[in-house]
Design an enzyme around this catalytic site. Structure first.
Site, PDB file in Angstrom:
ATOM      1  N   CYS A   1     -12.505  -4.025   9.194  1.00 31.19           N
ATOM      2  CA  CYS A   1     -12.358  -4.896   8.034  1.00 31.19           C
ATOM      3  C   CYS A   1     -11.013  -5.594   8.023  1.00 31.19           C
ATOM      4  O   CYS A   1     -10.042  -5.136   8.613  1.00 31.19           O
ATOM      5  CB  CYS A   1     -12.539  -4.110   6.747  1.00 31.19           C
ATOM      6  SG  CYS A   1     -14.278  -3.766   6.389  1.00 31.19           S
TER       7      CYS A   1
ATOM      8  N   HIS B   1     -12.137   1.614  11.600  1.00 33.30           N
ATOM      9  CA  HIS B   1     -11.707   1.124  10.298  1.00 33.30           C
ATOM     10  C   HIS B   1     -10.444   0.292  10.495  1.00 33.30           C
ATOM     11  O   HIS B   1      -9.762   0.409  11.517  1.00 33.30           O
ATOM     12  CB  HIS B   1     -11.391   2.295   9.362  1.00 33.30           C
ATOM     13  CG  HIS B   1     -12.604   3.011   8.860  1.00 33.30           C
ATOM     14  ND1 HIS B   1     -13.578   2.399   8.121  1.00 33.30           N
ATOM     15  CD2 HIS B   1     -12.990   4.311   8.989  1.00 33.30           C
ATOM     16  CE1 HIS B   1     -14.525   3.278   7.797  1.00 33.30           C
ATOM     17  NE2 HIS B   1     -14.186   4.451   8.324  1.00 33.30           N
TER      18      HIS B   1
END
Length: 429
Positions: A295, A245
């Site tokens: 991301c 992440h």
């Protein structure tokens, strides 16, 4: 080179790096066959004058037994008299021989019959001698200067990195899948597929691959630090892959950060710094590649309309998730696993390329079964094209193909890279 000469160079390295003007030595070192043209080009590409001097001394130690006395000859010829005295002080004197003139074998040129106007034109240009009209004595130097091509010699503006070491280098893959409950981050289903793909791919590209799974922030830093402290001198390249992440953070040079499984992040600008020329000297002048699947923010790209000629059928999957953190309490099911991706801007050190899976500020999509769009496409493009195309060209192919995908029939993704490479990079295939 003899061991005693290596010790002399090592003992005086600081003075050599501080006072040596490498550019004045290059022609002489090539002429005396201490280095080849390609070797000198590599030294020139190492950076500042001090960097070039340091690299020249380092490479000089790998040359033959005549390298040291020939190096002293070049220093003497270029006016580095203080350095010559320094290198000879306290050791056996090295006899510096004056350069031996190289005989020039000139062919006998038979004149062709030409008209008077042609003779006059050629005489005025100085390209021939005519008895009684223009017959000055020519020294070898003047003759050589006259035969040199006029203007700047054209050279290829882009060269290729040396990539023939076996193995090519180290590849570190950090695969964060299962996150601690306190991190409030969802587990990244499908990431093991990405990891397996890239482990096999970089092994096929002649890299030594090390995979680390589910690392906390401090463990990520530890692995990067250990990689930077390794001796990469016998290798040509280094690769770091981060599957996790990510989020946006305040930064001075690099936007984005990558999370550890404990919910603490490492800024991308810190990740790249571990391998720059200052912190990892054995990778100076060599390509450092970072591939980041995470991301870049919490925005979702809905794309824009294009003409039918630009459109290709999208890839739609019922298992699409993102690698971003939810930025709000929205009940939208698409945000339940969203987390901002780490994308990188590069600092001043050269020879770095950071390829990230999504445009800054946007989420990065991952299929829970087949893996992420970006990694799946990257692996296939490398498999099909590494034998013929350079890395930047292949990443452009990845950008195009991923841009054609579509999540939930609505959302798009655009990978990109920050490229600070100075040459083309071709993998061993």
């Amino acid at each position: 080179m003899e061991e005693r000469h290596k010790k002399i160079l090592q003992r005086n390295r600081t003075n050599l790096v501080g006072e040596l003007d490498p550019s004045s030595l290059y022609d002489g070192l090539i002429e005396k066959r201490v280095f080849t043209h390609d070797m000198i080009d590599e030294i020139k590409s190492s950076g500042t004058r001090r960097d070039q001097a340091r690299q020249l001394i380092r490479d000089l130690e790998t040359r033959g037994s005549r390298a040291f006395p020939l190096f002293l000859e070049c220093l003497q010829e270029t006016g580095h008299h203080t350095l010559v005295e320094l290198l000879q002080d306290g050791g056996p004197a090295v006899q510096i021989q004056p350069p031996t003139p190289v005989p020039i074998d000139r062919p006998v040129i038979q004149p062709l019959p030409v008209c008077k106007s042609a003779i006059r034109s050629r005489v005025l240009r100085g390209t021939m001698t005519v008895k009684g009209m223009f017959n000055p004595p020519l020294s070898p130097e003047r003759e050589y200067m006259r035969l040199k091509p006029q203007g700047r010699i054209r050279r290829d503006s882009i060269q290729s990195y040396k990539m023939d070491a076996n193995p090519s280098g180290h590849c570190l893959i950090i695969n964060n899948v299962d996150f601690e409950p306190r991190s409030e981050l969802n587990n990244r289903k499908g990431s093991n597929t990405d990891c397996d793909r890239l482990e096999s791919r970089f092994k096929a590209l002649s890299f030594i691959v090390k995979v680390k799974t589910n690392l906390k922030q401090r463990q990520i830093k530890h692995e990067l630090s250990a990689l930077s402290k390794m001796d990469h001198s016998q290798y040509d390249c280094c690769v770091v892959v981060l599957l996790s992440h990510g989020t946006e953070v305040s930064h001075s040079r690099f936007p984005g950060a990558v999370y550890g499984v404990d919910g603490q992040f490492v800024p991308v600008q810190h990740i790249t710094t571990y391998l720059n020329g200052q912190h990892c000297p054995s990778l100076q002048g060599k390509p450092k590649l970072f591939f980041i699947q995470a991301c870049g923010g919490d925005e979702k790209d809905t794309g824009f309309e294009v003409s039918p000629d630009e459109f290709e059928p999208p890839v739609v999957s019922a298992h699409d998730q993102t690698d971003a953190i939810p930025m709000s309490s929205s009940s939208d099911s698409l945000s339940m696993s969203d987390e901002p991706d780490a994308r990188a801007s590069l600092p001043t050190p050269s020879d770095i390329l950071v390829s990230y899976s999504t445009f800054p500020g946007y989420v990065s999509w991952r299929d829970t079964q087949s893996g992420s769009w970006y990694i799946e496409t990257l692996d296939r493009i490398l498999e099909e094209n590494a034998a013929t195309d350079d890395l930047v060209t292949m990443l452009m192919m990845v950008n195009h193909e991923v841009s054609q995908n579509q999540a939930k029939g609505l959302y798009k993704q655009m990978p990109g890279s920050f490229n600070f490479l100075r040459k083309l990079l071709y993998f061993q295939s």
